[in-house]
Write a protein that holds these residues in place. Structure first.
Motif, short mmCIF file in Angstrom:
data_model
loop_
_atom_site.label_atom_id
_atom_site.label_comp_id
_atom_site.label_asym_id
_atom_site.label_seq_id
_atom_site.Cartn_x
_atom_site.Cartn_y
_atom_site.Cartn_z
N LYS A 121 0.83 -1.21 0.00
CA LYS A 121 0.00 0.00 0.00
C LYS A 121 0.87 1.26 0.00
O LYS A 121 0.62 2.21 -0.74
CB LYS A 121 -0.92 -0.01 1.22
CG LYS A 121 -1.80 1.21 1.34
CD LYS A 121 -2.51 1.23 2.66
CE LYS A 121 -1.80 2.11 3.54
NZ LYS A 121 -2.20 3.07 4.35
N ARG A 122 1.90 1.26 0.84
CA ARG A 122 2.79 2.42 0.91
C ARG A 122 3.62 2.59 -0.36
O ARG A 122 3.81 3.70 -0.84
CB ARG A 122 3.72 2.29 2.12
CG ARG A 122 3.09 2.82 3.38
CD ARG A 122 4.09 2.86 4.51
NE ARG A 122 3.65 1.89 5.51
CZ ARG A 122 4.29 0.80 5.87
NH1 ARG A 122 5.46 0.53 5.35
NH2 ARG A 122 3.80 -0.02 6.76
N LYS A 123 4.10 1.49 -0.91
CA LYS A 123 4.97 1.56 -2.08
C LYS A 123 4.24 2.10 -3.31
O LYS A 123 4.77 2.93 -4.04
CB LYS A 123 5.55 0.18 -2.38
CG LYS A 123 6.50 0.17 -3.55
CD LYS A 123 7.12 -1.19 -3.76
CE LYS A 123 8.08 -1.15 -4.93
NZ LYS A 123 8.69 -2.46 -5.16
N TYR A 124 3.01 1.63 -3.53
CA TYR A 124 2.27 2.01 -4.71
C TYR A 124 1.21 3.09 -4.45
O TYR A 124 0.39 3.36 -5.32
CB TYR A 124 1.62 0.78 -5.35
CG TYR A 124 2.65 -0.18 -5.87
CD1 TYR A 124 3.42 0.12 -6.99
CD2 TYR A 124 2.89 -1.38 -5.22
CE1 TYR A 124 4.37 -0.75 -7.45
CE2 TYR A 124 3.85 -2.27 -5.67
CZ TYR A 124 4.59 -1.94 -6.79
OH TYR A 124 5.55 -2.81 -7.26
N ASN A 125 1.23 3.67 -3.26
CA ASN A 125 0.33 4.77 -2.89
C ASN A 125 -1.14 4.39 -3.10
O ASN A 125 -1.92 5.10 -3.73
CB ASN A 125 0.67 6.03 -3.69
CG ASN A 125 0.07 7.27 -3.06
OD1 ASN A 125 -0.33 7.23 -1.90
ND2 ASN A 125 0.00 8.34 -3.81
#
Length: 84
Positions: free
Chosen positions: A24-28
């Motif tokens: 979730k954090r990596k691909y926003n």
């Protein structure tokens, strides 16, 4: 997957949630609202009643407070709900 495996292997389900939050954090990306309230942000424990959380409902009428306590790290999550 993490919810199904929670009873048999807690560490596996915590690891699944950690991986999902990393993606979730990596691909926003954004989690759906039902999934946001399903796990503890501190220890990644699944917050299901009697398994990983203690849930209390306080209030009457229009204003209700839902107080969820994680049984692993003792984190308290308070959410206020107003009925129409």
């Amino acid at each position: 997957m993490a919810i199904i495996e929670y009873k048999s292997d807690k560490e596996f389900s915590k690891n699944c949630i950690k991986i999902a939050t990393a993606i979730k954090r990596k691909y926003n990306l954004k989690f759906p609202s039902w999934f946001k309230n399903l796990y503890c942000k501190k220890c990644y424990n699944i917050l299901l009643p009697d398994l990983g959380a203690k849930i209390r409902i306080i209030g009457k009428g229009r204003n209700l407070k839902i107080i969820t306590t994680c049984l692993d790290c003792k984190r308290v999550i308070r959410k206020e709900i107003t009925r129409r």
